[in-house]
Design a protein around this motif. Sequence first.
Motif, short mmCIF file in Angstrom:
data_model
loop_
_atom_site.label_atom_id
_atom_site.label_comp_id
_atom_site.label_asym_id
_atom_site.label_seq_id
_atom_site.Cartn_x
_atom_site.Cartn_y
_atom_site.Cartn_z
N VAL A 119 0.84 -1.20 0.00
CA VAL A 119 0.00 0.00 0.00
C VAL A 119 0.87 1.26 0.00
O VAL A 119 0.64 2.20 -0.76
CB VAL A 119 -0.95 0.01 1.22
CG1 VAL A 119 -1.63 1.37 1.35
CG2 VAL A 119 -1.99 -1.09 1.09
N VAL A 140 -5.70 -1.43 -3.01
CA VAL A 140 -5.98 -0.43 -1.97
C VAL A 140 -5.24 0.87 -2.24
O VAL A 140 -5.75 1.97 -1.98
CB VAL A 140 -5.60 -0.99 -0.58
CG1 VAL A 140 -5.68 0.11 0.49
CG2 VAL A 140 -6.50 -2.15 -0.21
N SER A 141 -4.03 0.77 -2.79
CA SER A 141 -3.22 1.97 -2.99
C SER A 141 -3.75 2.87 -4.10
O SER A 141 -3.41 4.05 -4.15
CB SER A 141 -1.77 1.58 -3.32
OG SER A 141 -1.68 0.95 -4.60
N GLY A 174 -3.76 -7.27 -3.10
CA GLY A 174 -4.60 -6.44 -2.24
C GLY A 174 -4.01 -5.06 -2.01
O GLY A 174 -4.71 -4.05 -2.07
#
Length: 239
Positions: A18, A204-205, A200
């Motif tokens: 992230v 999300v980033s 993931g």
Amino acid sequence: MSWTVLVVAGLIVLTGAVVQGAVGYGLNLIAGPLLALLDPVFVPVPVLLIACVLAGALTVRELSSVEWRGVGWAMVGRVPGNLLGLLALVTLPVTGFNLVVGITVLTCVLLSVVTWRPRITPPSLVVAGTASGAFGTVSAIGGPPIALLYQNESGPTVRATLNAFFLLASVSSVTTLAVAGQVRGEHLVAAAALLPFIVGGFLVSGPLRRVLSGGRLRTAVLAVAAVSAVVLIGRSVLG
């Protein structure tokens, strides 16, 4: 490897992914030291393998913003930097060298806050690439030299260019380890287990990129570099 270890390792990787997806670098800084403490099987091959995947995905996501000329010049310095790092490992106390790395990075951060505005030129890119190779080989902190050089560029340029460089650097490292016979089946299994967390972190980033724009991104770049330097200094002093 227990499920508990795998989940903890995955959360560490997720956090690093992230940060790297939003700022431009951070996976190795966060995941490398913690995964080494958790289970040595994760370092360095599995971390390098998932770093290749993440860097590749992040490069493609903002491909039009990559400064390939800068990546090329930085890679010119990367190989000599790797060799310097290997020489340091053989001839110098690792703790002392890590302390120098930490102090150097922290000094650059402080200068950036006060007055220093680095210029991106072929010589500065080669120097940053060399420092990245040497620092990364010895301490796994190879991101700050390149990141500090690009700190005043736009968000997409910082993220895309840094990750294009990290992709090539990680591939070269994995290739070197493979030729040396250091890539084993257990490493591939560990990397595969961590891969969903990389995906993931990548997802999300994406939205976070809009939050970290302009001066906020520069602040984030300097903050990540400063934290990594302080951790490295503390680890060197405390032994």
